[in-house]
Design a protein around this motif. Structure first.
Motif, mmCIF file in Angstrom:
data_model
loop_
_atom_site.group_PDB
_atom_site.id
_atom_site.type_symbol
_atom_site.label_atom_id
_atom_site.label_comp_id
_atom_site.label_asym_id
_atom_site.label_seq_id
_atom_site.Cartn_x
_atom_site.Cartn_y
_atom_site.Cartn_z
ATOM 1 N N VAL A 28 0.874 -1.170 0.000
ATOM 2 C CA VAL A 28 0.000 0.000 0.000
ATOM 3 C C VAL A 28 0.913 1.223 0.000
ATOM 4 C CG1 VAL A 28 -0.192 0.103 2.540
ATOM 5 C CG2 VAL A 28 -1.994 1.115 1.130
ATOM 6 N N GLY A 30 0.772 5.480 0.675
ATOM 7 C CA GLY A 30 -0.081 6.592 1.072
ATOM 8 C C GLY A 30 0.396 7.249 2.348
ATOM 9 N N ASP A 31 -0.027 8.488 2.524
ATOM 10 C CA ASP A 31 0.398 9.271 3.675
ATOM 11 C C ASP A 31 -0.770 9.642 4.579
ATOM 12 O OD1 ASP A 31 2.984 9.261 2.522
ATOM 13 O OD2 ASP A 31 2.258 10.772 1.124
ATOM 14 N N LEU A 32 -1.964 9.259 4.181
ATOM 15 C CA LEU A 32 -3.122 9.485 5.045
ATOM 16 C C LEU A 32 -3.283 8.249 5.924
ATOM 17 C CD1 LEU A 32 -5.684 10.988 2.524
ATOM 18 C CD2 LEU A 32 -4.325 12.190 4.238
ATOM 19 N N PHE A 35 -6.498 6.316 5.704
ATOM 20 C CA PHE A 35 -6.670 5.558 4.455
ATOM 21 C C PHE A 35 -5.978 4.204 4.585
ATOM 22 C CE2 PHE A 35 -5.167 3.978 0.412
ATOM 23 C CZ PHE A 35 -6.348 3.901 -0.291
ATOM 24 N N VAL A 36 -4.757 4.246 5.063
ATOM 25 C CA VAL A 36 -4.000 3.000 5.225
ATOM 26 C C VAL A 36 -4.697 2.107 6.249
ATOM 27 C CG1 VAL A 36 -1.771 2.043 5.951
ATOM 28 C CG2 VAL A 36 -1.850 4.107 4.541
ATOM 29 N N TRP A 46 4.238 -1.100 3.366
ATOM 30 C CA TRP A 46 3.669 0.253 3.290
ATOM 31 C C TRP A 46 4.752 1.255 2.901
ATOM 32 C CZ3 TRP A 46 1.905 3.223 8.312
ATOM 33 C CH2 TRP A 46 1.358 4.461 7.950
ATOM 34 N N THR A 48 5.511 5.219 2.472
ATOM 35 C CA THR A 48 4.949 6.500 2.914
ATOM 36 C C THR A 48 6.056 7.530 3.082
ATOM 37 O OG1 THR A 48 3.592 7.577 4.626
ATOM 38 C CG2 THR A 48 5.088 5.843 5.372
ATOM 39 N N CYS A 101 7.651 2.366 -5.804
ATOM 40 C CA CYS A 101 6.520 1.472 -6.059
ATOM 41 C C CYS A 101 6.671 0.780 -7.420
ATOM 42 C CB CYS A 101 5.194 2.222 -5.993
ATOM 43 S SG CYS A 101 4.741 2.651 -4.308
ATOM 44 N N GLY B 107 -0.793 13.449 8.571
ATOM 45 C CA GLY B 107 -1.497 12.357 7.899
ATOM 46 C C GLY B 107 -2.829 12.021 8.536
#
Lengths: 115, 148
Positions: A28, A30-32, A35-36, A46, A48, A101, B107
């Motif tokens: 995955v 992402g930085d939110l 969301f993760v 992960w 990030t 990625c 975040g």
């Protein structure tokens, strides 16, 4: 694929590697954190740019075995020590998240389901 | 119905204590695991706890988190005496957030906290009053659905 193979193949800077033989199931990016938390499949790696302590908190809850910090982000000392105590492998790369990625995909890392 | 007393664990959550955040969730998860609760249920309970804990840290001015384990359900309660939620309907929408910028940069504050709690719980009750505080109760039924 084993997390040690991933770190070696991509020449990641490794801060902590509790168990080299752990396999990852997909990835995955992402930085939110929510969301993760809400969407990452358990056991995936992960990518990030977040480098604070809560990254470890999310990784623990989602059973994420390997966190890769992208774009040359260095982990905070609190993050390193929490990863040590929670047995989460922690590595970084100078490459940006998109590029790392792409390399993970080239290595054969795939997601079974759409995130 | 059960003759057994439910297990109740309470933890205080301090305002804006981002470094401690996640500890309650990890602790609840480990506790549930040690009691033999299925992994998937433990994971869901910990996600709900973490999101509720973050809401208490960010918005609630701190508060109290509690875990209640009954025969057929896990109930996670987050209580604060914070500002309350002015528009609960909006707060439940993904992407809506009132979090300050410094929190977003970490975040958080993506407007996904309450939607995630709803997604991972079987039943959600939110009692909120502006200026008085919020009590969130999330239920996770252990056998997938509530038993009679």
């Amino acid at each position: 694929m084993k997390i040690s193979e991933i770190c070696n193949s991509l020449e990641l800077k490794v801060y902590w590697m509790p168990d080299e033989d752990v396999d990852v199931k997909g990835a995955v990016v992402g930085d939110l954190l929510s969301f993760v938390m809400g969407n990452a499949p358990a056991g995936c790696l992960w990518v990030t740019i977040q480098n604070h302590l809560n990254v470890a908190a999310v990784a623990v809850l989602k059973e994420i075995p390997l966190v890769i910090l992208a774009s040359g982000r260095e982990p905070s000392s609190e993050l390193i020590s929490r990863c040590e105590s929670e047995n989460i492998a922690l590595a970084s790369t100078s490459l940006d998240a998109y590029t790392i990625c792409g390399k993970l995909y080239d290595l054969g890392i795939r997601n079974e389901e759409r995130i | 119905m059960s003759a057994r007393e439910p297990l109740i664990v309470q933890r205080e959550v301090k305002p804006l204590d981002f470094l401690a955040a996640g500890e309650t969730a990890s602790e609840f998860k480990e506790l549930l695991k040690s009691l033999g609760i299925p992994t998937d249920i433990c994971r869901r309970a910990s996600i709900v706890t973490y999101e509720a804990e973050m809401n208490t840290v960010i918005h609630g001015g701190g508060g109290v988190m509690s875990l209640r384990l009954e025969d057929d359900a896990i109930i996670i309660v987050a209580e604060d005496q914070g500002p309350g939620i002015a528009d609960l309907e909006k707060a439940m929408q993904e992407g809506y957030s009132t979090a300050p910028d410094f929190v977003r940069e970490m975040g958080f504050g993506a407007g996904m906290g309450l939607p995630n709690i709803k997604k991972y719980s079987d039943k959600l009750e939110i009692d909120t009053r502006v200026g008085e505080g919020t009590t969130l109760r999330a239920y996770i039924f252990i056998k997938g659905q509530r038993e009679e």
